[in-house]
Design an enzyme around this catalytic site. Structure first.
Site, short mmCIF file in Angstrom:
data_model
loop_
_atom_site.label_atom_id
_atom_site.label_comp_id
_atom_site.label_asym_id
_atom_site.label_seq_id
_atom_site.Cartn_x
_atom_site.Cartn_y
_atom_site.Cartn_z
N LYS A 194 -44.90 3.16 -15.18
CA LYS A 194 -45.85 2.42 -16.21
C LYS A 194 -44.98 2.10 -17.35
O LYS A 194 -43.99 2.45 -17.71
CB LYS A 194 -46.65 3.57 -16.49
CG LYS A 194 -47.59 3.44 -17.78
CD LYS A 194 -48.60 4.38 -18.24
CE LYS A 194 -49.38 4.05 -19.16
NZ LYS A 194 -50.36 5.14 -19.61
N LYS A 247 -48.04 0.18 -12.87
CA LYS A 247 -48.88 -0.51 -13.89
C LYS A 247 -48.17 -1.30 -15.05
O LYS A 247 -47.26 -0.73 -15.48
CB LYS A 247 -49.43 0.80 -14.59
CG LYS A 247 -50.57 0.58 -15.64
CD LYS A 247 -50.83 2.05 -15.99
CE LYS A 247 -52.14 1.64 -17.43
NZ LYS A 247 -52.33 2.96 -18.10
#
Ligand code: PBG
Length: 326
Positions: A194, A247
């Site tokens: 992320k 992400k």
């Protein structure tokens, strides 16, 4: 011209284009992120995320019935917390909003697979995903709270917890805590790679969760790094993640591709709020065709190698795919 290959031959009409198509797109690939608020009868459009809503638990149940009837297999829940403190203690209250939401959903719409976000940012007054001591987001103390949060969600009946905090070692610790509490069947989807991205802006508006001071660069990844993503993913797999995630998605297609090349694990990608917002805003201005941009973007994420996609387009995609099987 004497040409052996004329690739245009396989592009002549819909039928042949469909037959040679390499990547499929199905409603079964979609996870819909949803935002739960206190109250009843609430379904309020989120100003920073058109066509997405703050919903109270009763409306969440109704929405999920519709989603299930559209064939959407899973939802990922975020809670809007009004009772914030320094250590995010509301996050593991068994009577908390998300816990009640999970219980209601599992009872009323048993067919929908329920995931919950595990991170402290909606629950802390600092807006950070962890506990802040001085200038530091402390890792190990935060992991202890995340474990309590995950076990509390498991007690409510959640199918899968999704740690999105990027603390080190949290997947293994959560796995141990779940197992010890007797929840061996509760799965973990880890936000493994992320990035510290500007594309979370609209989401932070929706949850009032923007960091009040500083940024998230000491725990979320540097957008310049790619090998590190593979290491993060490997570590989470070793610690027991059932599904790993990259992400954001569209700005990180190379990372999705690279992880897919390295590892044969279930891989999710999160088409995040700011990526959604880019399309919605351009469509509003008449600069992009919303539907075509939605399909092309989702397809790109799939083509790069994601097995499943968290996307705010899930309901629109489900309706589109129902009418135009891909
Ligand atoms: C919080 C969290 C964020 C998102 C999912 N979980 C925001 C952040 O890390 O600041 C972003 C999702 C989106 O932008 O759609 N842990």
């Amino acid at each position: 011209m004497e040409l052996t290959h004329r690739y245009r031959r396989t592009r002549r009409n819909d039928a042949i284009r469909g037959l040679v198509r390499e990547t499929g797109l199905s409603v079964r690939d979609l996870i819909y992120p949803m935002f739960v608020v206190e109250g009843s009868g609430v379904k309020r459009e989120i100003s920073t995320m058109p066509d997405n809503y703050h919903v109270s638990i009763d409306m969440l149940v109704r929405e999920c019935e519709t989603l299930a009837s559209l064939g959407i297999p899973a939802v990922n829940l975020f809670g809007y917390c009004e009772d914030k403190d320094l250590k995010g203690t509301s996050s593991y209250n068994d009577e908390g909003l998300i816990q009640r939401a999970v219980r209601a959903l599992k009872k009323e719409v048993p067919d929908i697979y329920v995931q919950t976000d595990i991170a402290l940012d909606p629950y802390t007054t600092t807006g950070h995903d962890g506990i802040v001591v001085g200038d530091e987001i402390v890792n190990d103390e935060t992991v202890e709270v995340l474990c309590k949060m995950a076990v509390s969600h498991a007690r409510a009946g959640v199918d899968m917890v999704s740690p999105s905090d990027m603390m080190d070692g949290r997947v293994g610790a959560i796995r141990d805590a779940l197992d010890e509490a007797g929840f061996e069947q509760t799965a973990i989807m880890s936000y493994s790679a992320k990035y510290a991205s500007c594309f979370y802006g609209p989401f932070r508006g929706a949850l009032d969760s923007a960091p009040r001071r500083g940024d998230k660069k000491t725990y979320q990844m540097d957008p310049a790094n790619s090998n590190e993503a593979v290491k993060e993913i490997l570590m989470d797999v070793e610690e027991g993640a059932d599904v790993v995630m990259v992400k954001p998605a569209l700005a990180y297609l190379d990372i999705i591709y690279k992880v897919r090349e390295h590892l044969d694990v279930p891989l999710a990608a999160y088409h995040v709020s700011g990526e959604y917002g880019q399309i919605m805003a351009a469509a509003e201005k008449g600069w992009l065709d919303k539907e075509r941009a939605m399909i092309e973007s989702t397809l790109a994420i799939k083509r790069a190698g994601a097995d499943m996609i968290l996307t705010y387009f899930a309901p629109a995609l489900a309706r589109y795919l129902r009418d135009h099987p891909f």
